[in-house]
Scaffold this motif. Structure first.
Motif: not given
Lengths: 174, 130, 98
Positions: C1-22
């Motif tokens: 579960m920890l690894n899944a959380t890690l991946i989800a966090l990275l996905v969320v961070m990349s989405l936030a980064l997409a908003r920051a660029i856009k």
């Protein structure tokens, strides 16, 4: 003096839980830094009832418990808005903003009110005036719920009982 | 027995936290205007953070890590509304001024009434002092 | 579960980064960066448990502090700038003033 002592206790607690090493040298360093921070805080004149609302220690946890239930409910609402809009291609949100009049008089009450509004997702307090709060909400129903004044009543009950003592007795005691 | 229960509970909390976080991120990406996006970010700041940190706290057990996680949680819980209030107020002051009427889709074409502005200095104090 | 959380966090961070660029306005970007910072704190905390290094929690704590202060500082800066040159260009880059 009471506030200074409480600040000392809080800072010492934070130091002890964060360091984890209890040798005499490090405890001395901790004492020195805590005293230093207290001196700076007293020089800034922020050691008073506004930064440490001691009168609320018994009632504030109950209020936050109530607020948590609100937060969870409104979180579910906003999540439903997001997913509903993603799957059904129709507009689920109706952003709107309005000035909501408030009966809260004390600064602490107003700060607590605006903070609680912002803390619940779906409503954000944008501006606080003398007798009103400018609120932006994600849906019309969220704004209407806030206008019924449930949260305001809670805070009013929380801050009213010591409001008289709060305005007169706090400023000179530091 | 109690260990198994604890690990399942923390796994559930972490899963729920991930779900709410993804919800917030998707909302941040697809909501039409700035103020709505702020609500979506609020979801991730309050509930998702607390769920994930409490999942980790159950995993930590009675140790110093528990206190540190609680401190992080408390800190985020108290600063995130302050930060978003400052953000909203700054947006209000700078460019994306709100009207009393319901906001249109594009933030760019909201007209700018000038009577709305109130004294900026006192408001900033309120934002920082909470 | 920890690894899944890690991946989800990275996905969320990349989405936030997409908003920051856009993000069309400067405040969208600051909002996305603020969210990115909060998620970084969580990421460090989760990493601390996956790799079993309890020292990382201190870094997470300090990062939470720095994130808050930096958001307030950046907001102050843009507020000052937009008030300074009000009327010519209001600090948002793409939104034409008035």
């Amino acid at each position: 003096m009471r506030y200074t002592f409480c600040l000392f206790a809080v800072l010492a607690f934070i130091w002890l839980t964060n360091s984890g090493l209890y040798t005499p040298l490090l405890l001395c360093f901790g004492l020195i830094s805590v005293v230093f921070v207290i001196l700076i805080a007293r020089r800034m004149k922020v050691v008073d009832g506004e930064s440490l609302p001691l009168e609320l220690w018994a009632t504030l946890p109950g209020y936050y418990l109530w607020l948590w239930r609100k937060i969870i409910a409104s979180n579910l609402e906003v999540a439903a808005c997001v997913w509903g809009g993603l799957f059904s291609r129709r507009e689920t949100i109706s952003p709107c903003s309005e000035r909501i009049p408030t009966r809260l008089k004390s600064d602490l009450g107003k700060v607590l009110y605006a903070n609680s509004i912002t803390l619940t997702p779906g409503t954000v307090a944008i501006d606080v005036d003398k007798d009103s709060v400018l609120v932006h909400a994600l849906t019309r129903s969220g704004l209407n719920e806030l206008k019924q004044g449930d949260m305001e009543k809670q805070i009013l009950a929380l801050t009213e009982q010591h409001a008289v003592a709060g305005t007169t007795g706090q400023k000179n005691e530091c | 027995m109690i260990d198994v229960l604890l690990s399942y509970t923390s796994g559930l909390l972490l899963f729920l936290g991930c779900f709410f976080m993804l919800t917030g991120a998707i909302g941040l990406l697809r909501f039409p205007d700035f103020y709505s996006r702020m609500h979506a970010a609020g979801v991730t700041d309050t509930l998702a953070t607390v769920l994930i940190l409490s999942g980790l706290m159950l995993m930590a057990g009675w140790s110093l890590a528990l206190f540190k996680l609680a401190l992080i949680m408390l800190f985020i819980f108290f600063t995130s509304p302050t930060a978003s209030h400052a953000l909203a107020r700054s947006a209000q002051l700078c460019a994306l001024r709100l009207t009393h009427a319901p906001v249109d889709n594009g933030p760019a074409d909201v007209s700018r009434p000038t009577a709305e502005t109130s004294t900026p200095a006192s408001r900033m104090e309120a934002a920082e002092g909470s | 579960m920890l690894n899944a959380t890690l991946i989800a966090l990275l996905v969320v961070m990349s989405l936030a980064l997409a908003r920051a660029i856009k993000g069309p306005s400067i405040h969208d970007r600051i909002l996305a960066v603020n969210m990115f910072g909060t998620k970084t704190v969580l990421l460090i905390a989760v990493i601390c448990f996956t790799f079993g290094k309890p020292e990382f929690l201190d870094i997470a704590l300090v990062y939470a502090l720095i994130n808050f202060v930096s958001v307030i500082g950046v907001l102050r800066y843009f507020e000052f700038r937009s008030r300074h040159q009000d009327g010519t260009q209001n600090g948002t880059g793409e939104v034409a003033s008035d």
